[in-house]
Design a protein around this motif. Structure first.
Motif, PDB file in Angstrom:
ATOM      1  N   ARG A 166       0.856  -1.187   0.000  1.00  0.00           N
ATOM      2  CA  ARG A 166       0.000   0.000   0.000  1.00  0.00           C
ATOM      3  C   ARG A 166       0.897   1.244   0.000  1.00  0.00           C
ATOM      4  O   ARG A 166       1.259   1.754   1.075  1.00  0.00           O
ATOM      5  CB  ARG A 166      -0.928   0.015   1.217  1.00  0.00           C
ATOM      6  N   PRO A 167       1.284   1.733  -1.180  1.00  0.00           N
ATOM      7  CA  PRO A 167       2.210   2.873  -1.241  1.00  0.00           C
ATOM      8  C   PRO A 167       1.686   4.119  -0.536  1.00  0.00           C
ATOM      9  O   PRO A 167       2.484   4.950  -0.090  1.00  0.00           O
ATOM     10  CB  PRO A 167       2.345   3.119  -2.750  1.00  0.00           C
ATOM     11  N   ASN A 168       0.360   4.258  -0.429  1.00  0.00           N
ATOM     12  CA  ASN A 168      -0.216   5.425   0.237  1.00  0.00           C
ATOM     13  C   ASN A 168      -0.465   5.201   1.716  1.00  0.00           C
ATOM     14  O   ASN A 168      -1.079   6.041   2.372  1.00  0.00           O
ATOM     15  CB  ASN A 168      -1.527   5.820  -0.443  1.00  0.00           C
ATOM     16  N   GLY A 169      -0.029   4.066   2.270  1.00  0.00           N
ATOM     17  CA  GLY A 169      -0.267   3.775   3.675  1.00  0.00           C
ATOM     18  C   GLY A 169      -1.634   3.160   3.905  1.00  0.00           C
ATOM     19  O   GLY A 169      -2.425   2.950   2.976  1.00  0.00           O
ATOM     20  N   LEU A 170      -1.916   2.867   5.154  1.00  0.00           N
ATOM     21  CA  LEU A 170      -3.174   2.212   5.490  1.00  0.00           C
ATOM     22  C   LEU A 170      -4.379   3.087   5.189  1.00  0.00           C
ATOM     23  O   LEU A 170      -5.400   2.613   4.681  1.00  0.00           O
ATOM     24  CB  LEU A 170      -3.161   1.833   6.983  1.00  0.00           C
ATOM     25  N   LEU A 171      -4.284   4.378   5.518  1.00  0.00           N
ATOM     26  CA  LEU A 171      -5.404   5.296   5.306  1.00  0.00           C
ATOM     27  C   LEU A 171      -4.973   6.522   4.529  1.00  0.00           C
ATOM     28  O   LEU A 171      -5.581   7.579   4.655  1.00  0.00           O
ATOM     29  CB  LEU A 171      -5.998   5.723   6.661  1.00  0.00           C
ATOM     30  N   GLY A 172      -3.926   6.389   3.730  1.00  0.00           N
ATOM     31  CA  GLY A 172      -3.368   7.535   3.037  1.00  0.00           C
ATOM     32  C   GLY A 172      -4.281   8.080   1.962  1.00  0.00           C
ATOM     33  O   GLY A 172      -5.095   7.359   1.369  1.00  0.00           O
ATOM     34  N   ASP A 173      -4.127   9.363   1.713  1.00  0.00           N
ATOM     35  CA  ASP A 173      -4.899  10.054   0.693  1.00  0.00           C
ATOM     36  C   ASP A 173      -4.077  10.110  -0.577  1.00  0.00           C
ATOM     37  O   ASP A 173      -2.908  10.484  -0.560  1.00  0.00           O
ATOM     38  CB  ASP A 173      -5.227  11.477   1.163  1.00  0.00           C
ATOM     39  N   ARG A 174      -4.681   9.719  -1.701  1.00  0.00           N
ATOM     40  CA  ARG A 174      -3.965   9.754  -2.963  1.00  0.00           C
ATOM     41  C   ARG A 174      -3.706  11.195  -3.382  1.00  0.00           C
ATOM     42  O   ARG A 174      -4.527  12.072  -3.129  1.00  0.00           O
ATOM     43  CB  ARG A 174      -4.767   9.054  -4.067  1.00  0.00           C
ATOM     44  N   PRO A 175      -2.583  11.435  -4.050  1.00  0.00           N
ATOM     45  CA  PRO A 175      -2.293  12.797  -4.506  1.00  0.00           C
ATOM     46  C   PRO A 175      -3.386  13.313  -5.427  1.00  0.00           C
ATOM     47  O   PRO A 175      -4.091  12.554  -6.091  1.00  0.00           O
ATOM     48  CB  PRO A 175      -0.947  12.645  -5.244  1.00  0.00           C
ATOM     49  N   LEU A 176      -3.518  14.624  -5.486  1.00  0.00           N
ATOM     50  CA  LEU A 176      -4.574  15.239  -6.278  1.00  0.00           C
ATOM     51  C   LEU A 176      -4.455  14.878  -7.744  1.00  0.00           C
ATOM     52  O   LEU A 176      -5.461  14.606  -8.413  1.00  0.00           O
ATOM     53  CB  LEU A 176      -4.513  16.763  -6.105  1.00  0.00           C
ATOM     54  N   LYS A 177      -3.244  14.842  -8.284  1.00  0.00           N
ATOM     55  CA  LYS A 177      -3.063  14.514  -9.692  1.00  0.00           C
ATOM     56  C   LYS A 177      -3.560  13.103  -9.992  1.00  0.00           C
ATOM     57  O   LYS A 177      -4.174  12.850 -11.029  1.00  0.00           O
ATOM     58  CB  LYS A 177      -1.587  14.643 -10.073  1.00  0.00           C
ATOM     59  N   VAL A 178      -3.299  12.160  -9.105  1.00  0.00           N
ATOM     60  CA  VAL A 178      -3.751  10.786  -9.316  1.00  0.00           C
ATOM     61  C   VAL A 178      -5.265  10.718  -9.285  1.00  0.00           C
ATOM     62  O   VAL A 178      -5.894  10.033 -10.095  1.00  0.00           O
ATOM     63  CB  VAL A 178      -3.129   9.860  -8.248  1.00  0.00           C
ATOM     64  N   ARG A 179      -5.899  11.437  -8.350  1.00  0.00           N
ATOM     65  CA  ARG A 179      -7.356  11.426  -8.258  1.00  0.00           C
ATOM     66  C   ARG A 179      -7.979  12.021  -9.511  1.00  0.00           C
ATOM     67  O   ARG A 179      -8.979  11.528 -10.028  1.00  0.00           O
ATOM     68  CB  ARG A 179      -7.809  12.204  -7.020  1.00  0.00           C
ATOM     69  N   LEU A 180      -7.375  13.100 -10.035  1.00  0.00           N
ATOM     70  CA  LEU A 180      -7.912  13.720 -11.234  1.00  0.00           C
ATOM     71  C   LEU A 180      -7.783  12.801 -12.439  1.00  0.00           C
ATOM     72  O   LEU A 180      -8.692  12.709 -13.276  1.00  0.00           O
ATOM     73  CB  LEU A 180      -7.193  15.046 -11.502  1.00  0.00           C
TER      74      LEU A 180
END
Length: 329
Positions: A298-312
């Motif tokens: 899990r590169p973003n961690g257990l509860l990590g928030d994905r970067p804005l660019k990835v979400r877009l």
């Protein structure tokens, strides 16, 4: 049974104090993208400031003002935040790698000052007799830990909801914009240095508060408590929990402290005394292995928030373009 309950409370108090450090680091790194590998330095500033303000008079060193604990906590936040603001103002124009080296150097300087300024910090002997909240109940560990746990939970809750509110505010959105695309934020007229100094100062103040709370809970501090392993552990807690997530900072701190404390307990129970020093080094190696596994799974961690660019990009991929609509029609 009472002893197990008291130890569980002690474990939660310690884990939540680490979560306060992780929340401060998450504001700096997770929300703003500022690399701070000098966490231990700001924690030490808060711990020593509060100890000097609240301990009884001592002819061997400066301080001993005997002020209330809350005054010590406020002073710890002010001292650590002021130092962080000064460092931020003078160094935040540096690139990430140079900023990391600078903050590490600051933490090293703080530890050396604590070690050598005997007339202020007590030197290698540290500062003892730090007043504890609810010290009148110290003879009953279960009651003493329960009362302290309530205080620590309240402090963490206030920090969490405050940081969540700030993250959703225009100020927090500017910080994330600086993290994602600094040039775009500058093009919108945002003062990059102003916002970064604010984020660095507030994060440092939170770390200073964590150091003060820890000092008053334990009742003793020494320079050896604020070395590089403390910074490493806080970074691992944040990365495992999820960079950019305040909830992840808390969950990661509790989870990794459980691993750290559990492995230490197993080593002390199974290994002879002569080998336990090596076991401490194996603890750090084990934490590093866990970090690598988490980053792979899990590169973003257990509860990590994905970067804005990835979400877009994900949203854009989920919306069919005009040619696909015509083909389907």
């Amino acid at each position: 049974m009472i002893e197990i309950f008291a130890y569980g409370e002690f474990f939660l108090i310690t884990a939540l104090i680490f979560s306060m450090m992780s929340l401060g680091l998450n504001l700096q790194w997770g929300q703003t993208g500022l690399v701070n590998v000098g966490v231990a330095g700001f924690v030490a500033i808060g711990a020593y400031t509060s100890a000097i303000l609240t301990t009884p008079d001592d002819v061997a060193r400066f301080g001993g003002f005997g002020l209330p604990i809350l005054v010590g906590w406020v002073g710890a936040m002010a001292a650590a935040g002021s130092v962080a603001a000064f460092i931020g103002y003078t160094t935040l124009r540096l690139r990430d790698d140079y900023l990391a080296i600078t903050t590490f150097g600051v933490a090293t300087v703080v530890q050396l000052v604590a070690l050598n300024a005997k007339d202020v910090t007590g030197g290698p002997f540290g500062i003892g007799f730090i007043p504890k909240p609810f010290s009148s109940h110290a003879e009953n560990p279960a009651v003493f830990n329960s009362l302290n746990l309530v205080v620590v939970v309240a402090v963490v809750a206030v920090l969490y909801f405050t940081l969540e509110h700030l993250a959703r505010s225009p100020w927090g959105r500017v910080l994330r914009a600086l993290r994602e695309d600094e040039r775009a934020a500058v093009s919108l007229g945002k003062n990059v240095r102003f916002y970064r100094v604010q984020s660095f100062a507030v994060g440092g103040a939170i770390m200073g508060l964590a150091g003060a709370v820890q000092a008053h809970f334990i009742g003793f501090i020494a320079p050896e408590n604020y070395g590089a392993p403390l910074t490493f552990l806080v970074w691992v807690m944040l990365i495992v929990g999820g960079t950019g997530s305040n909830k992840g900072a808390i969950v990661g701190s509790v989870a990794m402290w459980a691993v750290w404390a559990g492995s230490g307990g197993v080593a002390s129970a199974l290994l002879p005394t002569a080998q336990q020093a090596r076991a401490a080094s194996l603890q750090l190696a084990g934490i590093g292995i866990i970090l690598c596994v988490i980053l792979l799974i899990r590169p973003n961690g257990l509860l990590g928030d994905r970067p804005l660019k990835v979400r877009l990009r994900s949203r854009k991929a989920a919306i069919p373009d005009a040619s696909e609509k015509e083909a389907t029609s």
